[in-house]
Scaffold this motif. Sequence first.
Motif, PDB file in Angstrom:
ATOM      1  N   GLY A   1      11.277   4.475  -1.978  1.00 34.54           N
ATOM      2  CA  GLY A   1       9.853   4.364  -1.810  1.00 34.54           C
ATOM      3  C   GLY A   1       9.590   3.464  -0.571  1.00 34.54           C
ATOM      4  O   GLY A   1      10.248   2.352  -0.236  1.00 34.54           O
ATOM      5  N   ASP A   2       8.338   3.416  -0.013  1.00 33.28           N
ATOM      6  CA  ASP A   2       7.903   3.010   0.934  1.00 33.28           C
ATOM      7  C   ASP A   2       7.588   1.226   0.905  1.00 33.28           C
ATOM      8  O   ASP A   2       7.991   0.638   1.588  1.00 33.28           O
ATOM      9  CB  ASP A   2       6.570   3.227   1.491  1.00 33.28           C
ATOM     10  CG  ASP A   2       6.517   4.574   2.252  1.00 33.28           C
ATOM     11  OD1 ASP A   2       7.690   5.158   2.470  1.00 33.28           O
ATOM     12  OD2 ASP A   2       5.566   5.247   2.459  1.00 33.28           O
ATOM     13  N   GLU A   3       7.273   0.907  -0.373  1.00 29.90           N
ATOM     14  CA  GLU A   3       7.294  -0.752  -0.809  1.00 29.90           C
ATOM     15  C   GLU A   3       8.749  -1.160  -0.711  1.00 29.90           C
ATOM     16  O   GLU A   3       8.675  -2.463  -0.021  1.00 29.90           O
ATOM     17  CB  GLU A   3       6.948  -0.548  -2.259  1.00 29.90           C
ATOM     18  CG  GLU A   3       6.569  -2.110  -2.699  1.00 29.90           C
ATOM     19  CD  GLU A   3       5.720  -2.926  -1.565  1.00 29.90           C
ATOM     20  OE1 GLU A   3       5.781  -3.989  -1.413  1.00 29.90           O
ATOM     21  OE2 GLU A   3       4.663  -2.314  -1.401  1.00 29.90           O
ATOM     22  N   THR A   4       9.560  -0.578  -0.784  1.00 25.38           N
ATOM     23  CA  THR A   4      11.172  -1.003  -0.706  1.00 25.38           C
ATOM     24  C   THR A   4      11.410  -1.218   0.830  1.00 25.38           C
ATOM     25  O   THR A   4      11.803  -2.171   1.263  1.00 25.38           O
ATOM     26  CB  THR A   4      12.237  -0.195  -1.272  1.00 25.38           C
ATOM     27  OG1 THR A   4      12.100  -0.304  -2.664  1.00 25.38           O
ATOM     28  CG2 THR A   4      13.542  -0.665  -0.957  1.00 25.38           C
ATOM     29  N   GLY A   5      11.060  -0.152   1.515  1.00 23.52           N
ATOM     30  CA  GLY A   5      11.061  -0.285   3.117  1.00 23.52           C
ATOM     31  C   GLY A   5      10.326  -1.307   3.556  1.00 23.52           C
ATOM     32  O   GLY A   5      11.020  -2.340   4.439  1.00 23.52           O
ATOM     33  N   ARG A   6       9.004  -1.611   3.276  1.00 25.71           N
ATOM     34  CA  ARG A   6       8.304  -2.951   3.604  1.00 25.71           C
ATOM     35  C   ARG A   6       9.072  -4.074   3.530  1.00 25.71           C
ATOM     36  O   ARG A   6       8.802  -5.061   3.978  1.00 25.71           O
ATOM     37  CB  ARG A   6       6.822  -2.761   3.139  1.00 25.71           C
ATOM     38  CG  ARG A   6       5.947  -1.632   3.730  1.00 25.71           C
ATOM     39  CD  ARG A   6       4.433  -1.726   3.457  1.00 25.71           C
ATOM     40  NE  ARG A   6       4.301  -1.194   1.932  1.00 25.71           N
ATOM     41  CZ  ARG A   6       3.938  -0.068   1.480  1.00 25.71           C
ATOM     42  NH1 ARG A   6       3.787   0.990   2.569  1.00 25.71           N
ATOM     43  NH2 ARG A   6       3.810   0.161   0.362  1.00 25.71           N
TER      44      ARG A   6
END
Length: 223
Positions: free
Chosen positions: A168-173
């Motif tokens: 998920g994007d939150e992990t990427g951020r």
Amino acid sequence: MRILAFVYDGMTLLDLVGPIQAWAFMPGNEVQFVGKTVGNVRTDCGLTIEATHDLHSSWQDPDVLFVPGAGTAIFAVADDPEVTNYLATIGAQAKWVAGVCTGSIILGAAGLLEGYRAATHWGAREHLPRFGATISDERVCIDRNRLTGGGISSGIDFGIAIAALWAGDETGRLLELVIEYAPQPPFGTGRPELADATTLDLAKGRVSQAFGVGGSVPTPAVL
């Protein structure tokens, strides 16, 4: 997530370390560093890493098969049927097949890129079509379960982008902040279309020596 990273003499260290460092911050990931034999593997910058498993002791069905690139060292790997057949077998079982820089060329030689878009170092793109792959000039190319990246430093972008794909994007951020990834290139010449003519000509000469001399990439392996 079980990540099988194939390592070999002469590989480019940052191709391996960029993604693996990003993924190391993801809870629950396991990595096997797999070589043709167990033991030290010398990278192109002189540092060595350890292959902890060989072709027979590694996972046979990892979640991720990951192959870093190199310069002329890719020719020996891509021309070794024991290795390419191994990668073809593992790749057929893995959920994700991934490569950074000319790792894509090795994947192609193993028959794993036919019918897929793929990225690689800009100086080696011409090799991709012979494997049935479509050239992508993206820094990170995602085509179904085939994940490929551009040259060397793109491995950091690749590691973060693929972490976001998986978790998920939150992990990427979060990973981007944790590793303080806020690049500020000193000269802004990091892609052919950004470089001045003199720098580009010099770079083409260096890249030709790295990717165009010392061997030819074979046709894909057939099991």
